[in-house]
Design a protein around this motif. Structure first.
Motif, PDB file in Angstrom:
ATOM      1  N   LEU A 236       0.876  -1.213   0.070  1.00 28.08           N
ATOM      2  CA  LEU A 236      -0.195   0.159   0.037  1.00 28.08           C
ATOM      3  C   LEU A 236       0.770   1.282  -0.003  1.00 28.08           C
ATOM      4  CD1 LEU A 236      -2.721  -1.134   2.431  1.00 28.08           C
ATOM      5  CD2 LEU A 236      -3.054  -0.624  -0.116  1.00 28.08           C
ATOM      6  N   LYS A 239       0.944   4.333  -2.803  1.00 24.12           N
ATOM      7  CA  LYS A 239      -0.112   4.225  -3.805  1.00 24.12           C
ATOM      8  C   LYS A 239      -1.158   4.930  -3.227  1.00 24.12           C
ATOM      9  CE  LYS A 239       0.647  -0.408  -5.660  1.00 24.12           C
ATOM     10  NZ  LYS A 239       1.979  -0.955  -4.892  1.00 24.12           N
ATOM     11  N   THR A 245      -6.997  -0.513  -5.702  1.00 28.49           N
ATOM     12  CA  THR A 245      -5.812  -0.889  -4.759  1.00 28.49           C
ATOM     13  C   THR A 245      -6.249  -1.583  -3.549  1.00 28.49           C
ATOM     14  OG1 THR A 245      -5.199   1.406  -5.312  1.00 28.49           O
ATOM     15  CG2 THR A 245      -3.792   0.316  -3.900  1.00 28.49           C
TER      16      THR A 245
END
Ligand SMILES: Cc1cc2nc3c(=O)[nH]c(=O)nc-3n(C[C@H](O)[C@H](O)[C@H](O)COP(=O)(O)OP(=O)(O)OC[C@H]3O[C@@H](n4cnc5c(N)ncnc54)[C@H](O)[C@@H]3O)c2cc1C
Length: 294
Positions: A236, A239, A245
């Protein structure tokens, strides 16, 4: 309920308690609220010669919060106190949610968060949120004080890094960084008053543009100890937290879990639920982080 015979000790100070622990090593058990301990005694799963209650020691039930030091939760602070404490509700709402998800009102009025942590059940309600908050455990023994990060505290089901002469005196929870949010999610066989079949906590800290600066995820009831999903957290970092995601992170977290099948759930169901609860936790943490003022 037939209990094994033991001598009941109720020291008035931490010094006296440490001395008693040092004198009776291996034959003494510490009692906080007793909600776990008394059940195990009644089942004759434990037969200590001495039971040492912490209730008379001044200061252990205290809860304090400052914006710089964060939260200090005394070892005898009740689950009910954590549910209702205004500073916890404002600054650590997921600690209040987790405490409120623990057992029944009767147990919450007797049992402590520290007892829940020291009991070291992989499914304990209060551990995942404390873990993602970066909490640590303060201890005292005849040899002095130390602080153990919660991430190093659990050694296996029912096993902690506490040494035999040590008393856990407080849980220390640092302040959350700006632009961050925490979520606690739980699923159990019955919707209420039940031990978690799976539980998940997530903490996200976001940049001004919504990029993930820091993530912590803790998975409960899917391994011998509460598990930190470190690969998912690393995925993560850096991002943008859009739905793809989050979806991918949920699948990654399921891959990090190593559940077993038992009376509460099959391992297959648990893996699926890790993905679902991780996605829910990340979505809520992201929403809360976006709403946090920096
Ligand atoms: C009917 C029922 C339902 C329950 N439901 C849930 C649930 O939904 N979720 C959940 O997570 N748990 C649940 N529990 C477990 C239990 O109630 C909690 O774990 C509770 O928080 C334990 O706190 P306590 O103060 O009573 O601990 P105790 O029973 O006093 O102690 C638990 C363990 O921690 C040790 N310990 C306690 N304090 C210290 C200290 N300061 N230093 C060192 N060691 C210490 C004790 O020696 C013992 O091994 C349930 C229990 C019952 C009986």
């Amino acid at each position: 309920m037939s209990l094994p015979k033991f001598t009941y000790l109720a020291p008035d100070s931490l010094e006296e308690a440490c001395q008693l622990l040092a004198n009776h090593q291996g034959t003494i058990k510490i009692k906080a609220g007793g909600t776990d301990l008394m059940v195990r005694l009644a089942q004759h799963a434990l037969k200590p010669a001495y039971l040492m209650a912490l209730g008379k020691i001044p200061g252990l039930a205290e809860v304090s919060y400052t914006p710089t030091a964060g939260l200090k939760l005394g070892a005898m602070a009740l689950l009910a106190e954590v549910v209702n404490n205004p500073a916890i509700q404002e600054h650590y709402p997921m600690l209040a949610r987790a405490a409120n998800a623990t057992a029944t009102v009767q147990i919450r009025n007797m049992g402590t968060v520290m007892g829940n942590v020291c009991n070291a059940s992989p499914s304990a309600d209060n551990i995942p949120s404390l873990m993602v908050h970066g909490a640590s455990i303060k201890t005292i023994s005849a040899n002095g004080e130390r602080e153990i990060p919660l991430s190093e505290f659990f050694l296996g089901p029912g096993r902690t890094a506490l040494e035999s002469g040590e008393i856990a005196t407080a849980i220390l929870v640092p302040p959350l960084p700006a632009s961050s949010g925490v979520s606690y999610q739980k699923i159990s066989r019955r919707s209420k008053v039940d031990i978690a079949a799976v539980n998940v906590a997530a903490m996200l800290q976001l940049d001004a543009d919504g990029t993930c600066q820091q993530a912590r995820i803790c998975l409960g009831a899917v391994g011998p100890t509460p598990l930190q999903a470190t690969k998912t957290a690393a995925f993560l970092q850096g991002k943008a937290l859009h739905s793809e995601t989050i979806e991918e992170a949920g699948e990654l977290a399921a891959g990090e879990a190593s559940p077993i099948s038992d009376v509460r759930a099959s391992k297959e169901y648990r893996k699926l639920m890790v993905a679902v609860l991780t996605k829910r936790a990340l979505s809520e943490a992201c929403h809360l982080a976006t709403g946090t003022k920096s």
